[in-house]
Design a protein around this motif. Structure first.
Motif, PDB file in Angstrom:
ATOM      1  N   GLU A  85     -11.127 -10.192   6.997  1.00 45.23           N
ATOM      2  CA  GLU A  85     -12.217 -11.022   6.847  1.00 45.23           C
ATOM      3  C   GLU A  85     -12.520 -11.758   5.354  1.00 45.23           C
ATOM      4  OE1 GLU A  85     -15.657 -12.965   7.761  1.00 45.23           O
ATOM      5  OE2 GLU A  85     -14.241 -11.945   9.176  1.00 45.23           O
ATOM      6  N   THR A  86     -12.103 -10.537   4.541  1.00 44.09           N
ATOM      7  CA  THR A  86     -12.110 -11.247   3.256  1.00 44.09           C
ATOM      8  C   THR A  86     -10.999 -12.447   3.156  1.00 44.09           C
ATOM      9  OG1 THR A  86     -10.250  -9.646   2.448  1.00 44.09           O
ATOM     10  CG2 THR A  86     -12.566  -9.210   2.016  1.00 44.09           C
ATOM     11  N   ARG A  87     -10.351 -12.557   3.720  1.00 43.90           N
ATOM     12  CA  ARG A  87      -9.170 -13.538   3.709  1.00 43.90           C
ATOM     13  C   ARG A  87      -9.962 -14.923   4.231  1.00 43.90           C
ATOM     14  NH1 ARG A  87      -3.742 -10.184   4.079  1.00 43.90           N
ATOM     15  NH2 ARG A  87      -3.437 -10.093   2.055  1.00 43.90           N
ATOM     16  N   ASN A  88     -10.432 -14.831   5.378  1.00 43.69           N
ATOM     17  CA  ASN A  88     -11.059 -15.684   6.021  1.00 43.69           C
ATOM     18  C   ASN A  88     -12.118 -16.363   5.146  1.00 43.69           C
ATOM     19  OD1 ASN A  88      -9.557 -15.679   8.244  1.00 43.69           O
ATOM     20  ND2 ASN A  88     -11.352 -14.274   9.437  1.00 43.69           N
ATOM     21  N   MET A  89     -12.956 -15.443   4.362  1.00 38.05           N
ATOM     22  CA  MET A  89     -13.746 -15.951   3.116  1.00 38.05           C
ATOM     23  C   MET A  89     -13.354 -16.618   2.001  1.00 38.05           C
ATOM     24  SD  MET A  89     -16.305 -12.633   3.849  1.00 38.05           S
ATOM     25  CE  MET A  89     -17.930 -13.169   3.585  1.00 38.05           C
ATOM     26  N   HIS A  90     -11.983 -16.823   1.998  1.00 35.80           N
ATOM     27  CA  HIS A  90     -11.223 -17.342   0.609  1.00 35.80           C
ATOM     28  C   HIS A  90     -11.364 -16.404  -0.344  1.00 35.80           C
ATOM     29  CE1 HIS A  90     -10.553 -21.088   2.818  1.00 35.80           C
ATOM     30  NE2 HIS A  90     -11.712 -21.179   3.119  1.00 35.80           N
ATOM     31  N   ALA A  91     -11.190 -15.146  -0.030  1.00 35.28           N
ATOM     32  CA  ALA A  91     -10.941 -14.107  -1.138  1.00 35.28           C
ATOM     33  C   ALA A  91      -9.854 -13.439  -1.053  1.00 35.28           C
ATOM     34  CB  ALA A  91     -12.361 -12.920  -0.979  1.00 35.28           C
ATOM     35  N   THR A  92      -9.215 -12.806  -2.182  1.00 32.90           N
ATOM     36  CA  THR A  92      -7.783 -12.185  -2.105  1.00 32.90           C
ATOM     37  C   THR A  92      -8.448 -10.956  -2.351  1.00 32.90           C
ATOM     38  OG1 THR A  92      -6.803 -13.978  -3.212  1.00 32.90           O
ATOM     39  CG2 THR A  92      -5.726 -11.891  -3.294  1.00 32.90           C
ATOM     40  N   PRO A  93      -7.904  -9.863  -1.088  1.00 32.20           N
ATOM     41  CA  PRO A  93      -8.358  -8.566  -1.409  1.00 32.20           C
ATOM     42  C   PRO A  93      -7.411  -7.757  -2.160  1.00 32.20           C
ATOM     43  CG  PRO A  93      -7.230  -8.998   0.927  1.00 32.20           C
ATOM     44  CD  PRO A  93      -7.241 -10.165  -0.086  1.00 32.20           C
ATOM     45  N   HIS A  94      -7.842  -7.508  -3.285  1.00 30.54           N
ATOM     46  CA  HIS A  94      -7.136  -6.369  -4.095  1.00 30.54           C
ATOM     47  C   HIS A  94      -7.475  -5.003  -3.897  1.00 30.54           C
ATOM     48  CE1 HIS A  94      -5.840  -9.550  -7.418  1.00 30.54           C
ATOM     49  NE2 HIS A  94      -5.396  -9.839  -6.176  1.00 30.54           N
ATOM     50  N   VAL A  95      -7.123  -4.480  -2.678  1.00 31.80           N
ATOM     51  CA  VAL A  95      -7.330  -3.309  -2.187  1.00 31.80           C
ATOM     52  C   VAL A  95      -6.386  -2.227  -2.441  1.00 31.80           C
ATOM     53  CG1 VAL A  95      -8.059  -2.052  -0.081  1.00 31.80           C
ATOM     54  CG2 VAL A  95      -9.013  -4.505  -0.453  1.00 31.80           C
ATOM     55  N   ALA A  96      -6.655  -0.942  -2.748  1.00 34.44           N
ATOM     56  CA  ALA A  96      -5.471  -0.022  -3.123  1.00 34.44           C
ATOM     57  C   ALA A  96      -4.987   0.175  -1.764  1.00 34.44           C
ATOM     58  CB  ALA A  96      -6.451   1.248  -3.578  1.00 34.44           C
ATOM     59  N   GLN A  97      -3.796   0.466  -1.480  1.00 34.39           N
ATOM     60  CA  GLN A  97      -3.057   0.499  -0.456  1.00 34.39           C
ATOM     61  C   GLN A  97      -3.188   2.132   0.109  1.00 34.39           C
ATOM     62  OE1 GLN A  97       0.873  -1.027  -1.611  1.00 34.39           O
ATOM     63  NE2 GLN A  97       0.727  -2.243   0.086  1.00 34.39           N
ATOM     64  N   ASN A  98      -3.712   2.300   1.365  1.00 38.54           N
ATOM     65  CA  ASN A  98      -3.492   3.454   1.945  1.00 38.54           C
ATOM     66  C   ASN A  98      -2.365   3.746   2.875  1.00 38.54           C
ATOM     67  OD1 ASN A  98      -4.251   5.846   3.026  1.00 38.54           O
ATOM     68  ND2 ASN A  98      -6.206   5.118   3.934  1.00 38.54           N
ATOM     69  N   ASN A  99      -1.328   4.314   2.290  1.00 38.72           N
ATOM     70  CA  ASN A  99       0.051   4.522   3.021  1.00 38.72           C
ATOM     71  C   ASN A  99       0.220   5.892   3.656  1.00 38.72           C
ATOM     72  OD1 ASN A  99       0.925   1.931   2.617  1.00 38.72           O
ATOM     73  ND2 ASN A  99       1.558   2.519   0.522  1.00 38.72           N
ATOM     74  N   LYS A 100      -0.669   6.707   3.585  1.00 41.70           N
ATOM     75  CA  LYS A 100      -0.797   8.066   4.115  1.00 41.70           C
ATOM     76  C   LYS A 100      -0.863   8.122   5.572  1.00 41.70           C
ATOM     77  CE  LYS A 100      -1.647  10.142  -0.123  1.00 41.70           C
ATOM     78  NZ  LYS A 100      -1.800  11.457  -0.870  1.00 41.70           N
ATOM     79  N   GLY A 101       0.369   8.245   6.136  1.00 46.28           N
ATOM     80  CA  GLY A 101       0.397   8.342   7.626  1.00 46.28           C
ATOM     81  C   GLY A 101       0.044   7.031   8.557  1.00 46.28           C
ATOM     82  N   ARG A 102      -0.009   6.069   7.737  1.00 46.92           N
ATOM     83  CA  ARG A 102      -0.143   4.841   8.378  1.00 46.92           C
ATOM     84  C   ARG A 102       0.236   3.634   7.532  1.00 46.92           C
ATOM     85  NH1 ARG A 102      -3.965   1.513   7.073  1.00 46.92           N
ATOM     86  NH2 ARG A 102      -6.023   1.784   6.286  1.00 46.92           N
ATOM     87  N   GLN A 103       0.287   2.288   8.401  1.00 49.74           N
ATOM     88  CA  GLN A 103       0.652   1.200   7.448  1.00 49.74           C
ATOM     89  C   GLN A 103      -0.488   0.444   6.679  1.00 49.74           C
ATOM     90  OE1 GLN A 103       2.871  -1.547   9.767  1.00 49.74           O
ATOM     91  NE2 GLN A 103       3.343  -3.100   8.129  1.00 49.74           N
ATOM     92  N   SER A 104      -0.285   0.196   5.574  1.00 53.73           N
ATOM     93  CA  SER A 104      -1.283  -0.687   5.071  1.00 53.73           C
ATOM     94  C   SER A 104      -1.649  -1.920   5.493  1.00 53.73           C
ATOM     95  CB  SER A 104      -1.019  -0.467   3.279  1.00 53.73           C
ATOM     96  OG  SER A 104      -2.117  -1.376   2.480  1.00 53.73           O
ATOM     97  N   ALA A 105      -2.858  -2.373   5.397  1.00 58.16           N
ATOM     98  CA  ALA A 105      -3.189  -3.728   5.591  1.00 58.16           C
ATOM     99  C   ALA A 105      -2.576  -4.800   4.596  1.00 58.16           C
ATOM    100  CB  ALA A 105      -4.597  -3.915   6.121  1.00 58.16           C
ATOM    101  N   ILE A 106      -2.669  -4.161   3.373  1.00 59.59           N
ATOM    102  CA  ILE A 106      -2.365  -5.077   2.143  1.00 59.59           C
ATOM    103  C   ILE A 106      -0.660  -4.988   2.169  1.00 59.59           C
ATOM    104  CG2 ILE A 106      -2.282  -5.190  -0.439  1.00 59.59           C
ATOM    105  CD1 ILE A 106      -5.021  -5.487   0.949  1.00 59.59           C
ATOM    106  N   ASP A 107      -0.248  -6.272   2.378  1.00 53.65           N
ATOM    107  CA  ASP A 107       1.312  -6.778   2.077  1.00 53.65           C
ATOM    108  C   ASP A 107       1.891  -7.101   0.869  1.00 53.65           C
ATOM    109  OD1 ASP A 107       0.342  -9.053   2.385  1.00 53.65           O
ATOM    110  OD2 ASP A 107       0.729  -9.563   4.300  1.00 53.65           O
ATOM    111  N   GLY A 108       3.010  -7.548   0.891  1.00 54.44           N
ATOM    112  CA  GLY A 108       3.483  -7.851  -0.442  1.00 54.44           C
ATOM    113  C   GLY A 108       2.967  -9.186  -1.008  1.00 54.44           C
ATOM    114  N   ARG A 109       2.402 -10.031  -0.193  1.00 52.79           N
ATOM    115  CA  ARG A 109       1.763 -11.347  -0.471  1.00 52.79           C
ATOM    116  C   ARG A 109       1.099 -11.224  -1.742  1.00 52.79           C
ATOM    117  NH1 ARG A 109      -1.532 -14.162   4.249  1.00 52.79           N
ATOM    118  NH2 ARG A 109      -2.245 -12.240   5.291  1.00 52.79           N
ATOM    119  N   THR A 110       0.156 -10.000  -1.465  1.00 53.13           N
ATOM    120  CA  THR A 110      -0.969  -9.651  -2.403  1.00 53.13           C
ATOM    121  C   THR A 110      -0.556  -8.998  -3.604  1.00 53.13           C
ATOM    122  OG1 THR A 110      -2.645  -9.689  -0.843  1.00 53.13           O
ATOM    123  CG2 THR A 110      -3.122  -8.251  -2.818  1.00 53.13           C
ATOM    124  N   THR A 111       0.599  -7.604  -3.283  1.00 51.82           N
ATOM    125  CA  THR A 111       0.893  -6.582  -4.331  1.00 51.82           C
ATOM    126  C   THR A 111       1.794  -7.417  -5.239  1.00 51.82           C
ATOM    127  OG1 THR A 111       2.481  -5.625  -2.686  1.00 51.82           O
ATOM    128  CG2 THR A 111       0.427  -4.766  -2.821  1.00 51.82           C
TER     129      THR A 111
END
Length: 147
Positions: free
Chosen positions: A54-80
């Motif tokens: 949703e943030t990307r749809n709103m033309h915002a770049t999500p600089h969200v801390a990655q939550n990799n504990k037991g799951r895959q983060s929604a933040i990928d390499g194009r941001t990090t």
């Protein structure tokens, strides 16, 4: 919070329901004027596929801390991969100073009012008071301690 000076840019109060923080963030992103891309710093609780999409749809770049504990983060390499992501992760911790001040000094730890409108007014008032004190402190620091 804006990153340059640590001032409260916007405040939103919603009914607590488990997703209220993310919903409030989307409401505040929507209110940003203009059509230029903005960045949104946030903690691990915001690392959900829905919020990031949703943030990307709103033309915002999500600089969200990655939550990799037991799951895959929604933040990928194009941001990090960008240097701005690392800077946002350092700066976003300043928002905790605002919350701490609003709780201890601003009277938000134990609310005296009930209802979204009254609590929203208290939150806006506390945020404005914080900004006034922050501006005073920034002006004093920039003047080299000469007040």
């Amino acid at each position: 919070m804006e990153n340059r000076n640590g001032l409260v840019a916007d405040a939103e109060v919603l009914q607590a329901n488990g997703t209220a923080e993310r919903d409030a963030a989307l409401v505040m992103i929507e209110k940003v004027p203009g059509d230029q891309t903005i960045t949104v710093g946030a903690d691990k609780a915001y690392d959900t596929k829905d919020f990031v999409a949703e943030t990307r749809n709103m033309h915002a770049t999500p600089h969200v801390a990655q939550n990799n504990k037991g799951r895959q983060s929604a933040i990928d390499g194009r941001t990090t991969r960008h240097a701005g992501y690392s800077i946002s992760q350092l700066k976003r911790k300043r928002v905790e100073e605002i919350f701490g001040w609003m709780k201890t000094v601003g009277g938000m730890r134990k609310l005296r009012h009930r209802g979204i409108q009254l609590v929203g007014w208290m939150c806006t008032f506390a945020a404005a008071a914080y900004n006034l004190i922050r501006i005073r402190n920034l002006a004093t620091a920039n003047a080299g301690g000469k007040a």
